[in-house]
Design an enzyme around this catalytic site. Structure first.
Site, PDB file in Angstrom:
ATOM      1  N   GLU A 141      -3.323  -4.658  -2.521  1.00 54.11           N
ATOM      2  CA  GLU A 141      -3.736  -5.316  -3.533  1.00 54.11           C
ATOM      3  C   GLU A 141      -3.523  -5.276  -5.535  1.00 54.11           C
ATOM      4  O   GLU A 141      -3.266  -5.705  -6.124  1.00 54.11           O
ATOM      5  CB  GLU A 141      -5.547  -6.042  -3.702  1.00 54.11           C
ATOM      6  CG  GLU A 141      -5.755  -7.070  -2.267  1.00 54.11           C
ATOM      7  CD  GLU A 141      -5.612  -5.446  -1.059  1.00 54.11           C
ATOM      8  OE1 GLU A 141      -4.773  -4.544  -0.586  1.00 54.11           O
ATOM      9  OE2 GLU A 141      -6.468  -6.007  -0.090  1.00 54.11           O
ATOM     10  N   ASN A 188       1.119  -0.882   0.115  1.00 56.06           N
ATOM     11  CA  ASN A 188      -0.170   0.176   0.685  1.00 56.06           C
ATOM     12  C   ASN A 188       0.664   1.329  -0.727  1.00 56.06           C
ATOM     13  O   ASN A 188       2.026   1.613   0.539  1.00 56.06           O
ATOM     14  CB  ASN A 188      -1.588  -0.156   1.334  1.00 56.06           C
ATOM     15  CG  ASN A 188      -0.764  -0.058   2.465  1.00 56.06           C
ATOM     16  OD1 ASN A 188       0.975  -0.450   3.153  1.00 56.06           O
ATOM     17  ND2 ASN A 188      -0.726   0.835   3.753  1.00 56.06           N
TER      18      ASN A 188
END
Length: 141
Positions: free
Chosen positions: A56, A43
């Site tokens: 992701e 992130n």
């Protein structure tokens, strides 16, 4: 093809690279593409929180950059006490490149707790190219 534990180890190896000065929550992801290759992401937060890139989506972007288009499975590791499922934006992106059977596993780097789902369980009615334009054999989006 990497196992869940191998993907977990890969994600753990980059967890400290996450940039999370606002939430303090570090997240890393490792995914296996359809051909068995692996891609990593972390992130990357931003002062304008809506511009934050989740681990992701970072891993999916890496996969697409390498010319791959299908996610077989993804492992998420977080610095939270409980495993985190993908957020709505990540579910949307994973649905674009995965299918209802795509494995999503999540681990807490703190407690070691594990959760596991199929993408179809997490996002049973999400929009996808298959739903929008239908199945087209041999066509690449």
């Amino acid at each position: 093809m990497p196992s869940i534990e191998e993907l977990k180890s890969l994600a753990l190896s980059v967890l400290d690279n996450a940039y999370a000065p606002y939430s303090g929550v570090r997240v890393a992801a490792a995914l296996e593409a359809e051909d068995g290759s692996t891609y990593l992401g972390v992130n990357v937060e931003n002062a304008s929180l809506g511009l934050t890139i989740c681990a992701e989506r970072s891993a999916v972007a890496s996969m697409v950059t390498a010319g791959r288009r299908r996610v077989r499975k993804i492992v998420i590791v977080s610095s939270t006490h409980d495993p985190l499922p993908p957020c709505g934006a990540c579910l949307q992106v994973l649905s674009e490149f995965g299918d209802p059977d795509t494995l999503v596993a999540s681990f807490s780097a703190i407690s070691g707790k594990r959760a596991e789902w199929r993408l179809g369980e997490l996002a049973p009615h999400i929009s996808s190219i298959k739903r929008i334009v239908g199945e087209r054999r041999g066509a690449q989006p």
